[in-house]
Each structure stands twice: as structure tokens, then as C-alpha cells.
Design an enzyme around this catalytic site. Structure first.
Site, PDB file in Angstrom:
ATOM      1  N   SER A 141       4.903  -5.009  59.972  1.00 52.47           N
ATOM      2  CA  SER A 141       4.498  -6.366  59.595  1.00 52.47           C
ATOM      3  C   SER A 141       5.733  -7.243  59.746  1.00 52.47           C
ATOM      4  CB  SER A 141       4.041  -6.362  58.131  1.00 52.47           C
ATOM      5  OG  SER A 141       3.911  -7.677  57.633  1.00 52.47           O
ATOM      6  N   TYR A 154       5.146  -3.909  49.391  1.00 54.55           N
ATOM      7  CA  TYR A 154       4.594  -3.787  50.745  1.00 54.55           C
ATOM      8  C   TYR A 154       5.723  -3.928  51.768  1.00 54.55           C
ATOM      9  CZ  TYR A 154       1.631  -5.361  54.743  1.00 54.55           C
ATOM     10  OH  TYR A 154       1.004  -5.525  55.958  1.00 54.55           O
TER      11      TYR A 154
END
Ligand SMILES: NC(=O)c1ccc[n+]([C@@H]2O[C@H](COP(=O)([O-])OP(=O)(O)OC[C@H]3O[C@@H](n4cnc5c(N)ncnc54)[C@H](O)[C@@H]3O)[C@@H](O)[C@H]2O)c1
Length: 259
Positions: A141, A154
Site C-alpha cells: 500500500s 496496517y
């Protein structure tokens, strides 16, 4: 055809980017195992591929189960006769909070983002070697490239993916096995809505998940979120022989957000 005669698997392929990837790879000639927790979704994607003349099987199960994370490789090899590529796309946004975090949630985020893709890789590598090489792609990401206010945990998991990819790329490159990461910015999938609407995200007054998707997602030089197909196109390049000397890269597909 850019993936002619290749055999591979895509996880989290029942929806979003994984779905777009599986369909794109099949259209380019690959035989694809469509892996997802959602049985109906996996079967629908496999059906879309086969009814268009492509080759696909659906494999449904929970990738948090180590046995299933290994089995997807075994089933792909059993059905199609080998493995040339895998897009380890599954992941989970997890909570936004730091203070007061239930460590069970910590484990869930690390399990689904890091552990499961590692487990799959342990059995994928010997299969790639048996074919004389191949390509692995992991989904990180932009939160794996720079810090994120909204998701420290995350972000830690996705930085972990990038570290794993760079290390394994160095370790296995001499065997003709290329290992790369793709780093999406906000992309128009169900997960993006889950991400912005997490109970602890403190939705500002007057905002809905949809307005936040547009606002936060649009915080890049191109002022819009990505479409799943744009990520599938980048994944196609990284997994195809066109990227034959691309190894250990964490490719941002984010409209320039991390530029
Ligand atoms: N959408 C974004 O904005 C964005 C941005 C950056 C990174 N990512 C990453 O992309 C990946 C998610 O892709 P998406 O946005 O295309 O998601 P999506 O919401 O469209 O699809 C996620 C799929 O994963 C499946 N899944 C969930 N848990 C599973 C499990 N335990 N076992 C097997 N399958 C499971 C779901 O059934 C679903 O079909 C994740 O790795 C995520 O971290 C997403």
C-alpha cells in the site's frame, strides 16, 4: 497474449483489484486459480473467465488458515500442472487506534496481511523453481511506503510486506524468480469504504464514508481514487515477462501521492 501458457493464482480475487487482475491475466492467456473467502464471489469470477473462453478454477476458504494458504498452491498445481505466478493480494485494514488496542486485533492484522502471504510463499517457491523461475507479486500500500495517520498498525504490516519483498527478491533472483510489491493508493473497492468508515476512525461531523472516499482518496496530484483495473494493469506488467528485469520493486500506483 502477454500471459500465454502461464499458470497462476490470485488471492482476494472475488472482488476489487484481485477480481480485475484474475480476469485480466486470463484474458492475456493465463490459467488462473481465483481464491477468495467468499465462495459465491470466487465462483462468479471463475465463471466470468471460463464463459469468455479462459481457464480458471475457484478456490474458496479462509487464508488465515495455514493449511488453506498452502493448499491454494497445491490445488493450482494439481489442476493446471504447475505454477508460474501468484498475486498475494489478500489484506485487511484493521483498526485505526493505537492506545487501548485489543492485541487480538493486532494479531488479525498481522496474520492476514503478513503471515498468510508468507505461508503461501513457502510452498509457491519450490513450484516456481520447478518451472525454471516465475514471479510473485505482493500487495502492500502507499501506507507501506510512508506513514499513515489513519492506520499505524496496517502501515506496519505493509512496510513488512515491502521488507519481505525486497529481501526475498535478493535471495531468489538468481533462480529466475522475481518478487515485487504493488502499492495502491486509495482504490475504488469495498475495502476502501470499510477503511474510511472504521468505528474508531472518528468520522468528522457531516462526513459519510462516500464523501471521505472522495476527499481522502482524492488527495493526490490526480485528484481522484484509482479504479481496480488500473491496479490490475500494473500487476499484469509486473507478473509478465515484460518485467523480466524488474525485481524487488515496490511500485506505487497512487496518482503521484507519494511522489
Ligand atoms: N482498496 C484500497 O484503497 C487499497 C489501498 C491500498 C492497498 N489495498 C490492499 O488491497 C487488498 C484488498 O484489495 P481490494 O481493495 O481489491 O479489496 P476488496 O474489498 O474489493 O476485496 C477483498 C476480498 O478479500 C476477500 N477476503 C477477505 N478476507 C479473506 C480471507 N481471510 N481469506 C480469503 N479471502 C479473503 C474478500 O472476500 C473480498 O472478496 C488488501 O491487501 C489491501 O490492504 C487496498
Amino acid at each position: 497474449m502477454r500471459m500465454a501458457n502461464k499458470i497462476g493464482l490470485v488471492t482476494a480475487a472475488g472482488s476489487g483489484m484481485g477480481r480485475a487482475g484474475a480476469i485480466t491475466f486470463a484474458r492475456e492467456g493465463a490459467a488462473v486459480a481465483v481464491v477468495d473467502l467468499n465462495k459465491a464471489a470466487a465462483e462468479a469470477v471463475a465463471h466470468d473467465i471460463t464463459s469468455a473462453g479462459g481457464r480458471a478454477i475457484a478456490l474458496s476458504g479462509d487464508l488465515r488458515d495455514d493449511e488453506f494458504a498452502r493448499d491454494i498452491v497445491k490445488q493450482t498445481v494439481k489442476h493446471f500442472g504447475g505454477l508460474d505466478f501468484a498475486w498475494n493480494h489478500v489484506g485487511h485494514p484493521g483498526p485505526s487506534m493505537v492506545e487501548g488496542l485489543d492485541m487480538k486485533e493486532y494479531d488479525q492484522v498481522m496474520d492476514l496481511n503478513v503471515r498468510t502471504v508468507f505461508v503461501t510463499t513457502t510452498v509457491a517457491l519450490p513450484e516456481l523453481r520447478a518451472r525454471g523461475g516465475g514471479a510473485l507479486l505482493f500487495t502492500a500500500s502507499t501506507s507501506g511506503l510512508s506513514g499513515s495517520t489513519f492506520s499505524p498498525l496496517y502501515s506496519a504490516a505493509k512496510f513488512g510486506i515491502v521488507g519481505m519483498v525486497r529481501s526475498m527478491a535478493k535471495r531468489y533472483g538468481h533462480e529466475g524468480i522475481r518478487i515485487n510489491a504493488i502499492c495502491p493508493g486509495p482504490t475504488d473497492t469495498p475495502m476502501l469504504r470499510v477503511f474510511v468508515a472504521r468505528p474508531d476512525s472518528q468520522l468528522p461531523a457531516g462526513e459519510t464514508p462516500e464523501t471521505l472516499v472522495t476527499k481522502r482518496g482524492g488527495q493526490n496530484p490526480m485528484h481522484r481514487v484509482a479504479q481496480p483495473q488500473e491496479l490490475a494493469n500494473a500487476a499484469l506488467f509486473l507478473l509478465s515477462d515484460e518485467a523480466s528485469f524488474v525485481n524487488g520493486v515496490a511500485l506505487a500506483v497512487d496518482g503521484g501521492a507519494t511522489a
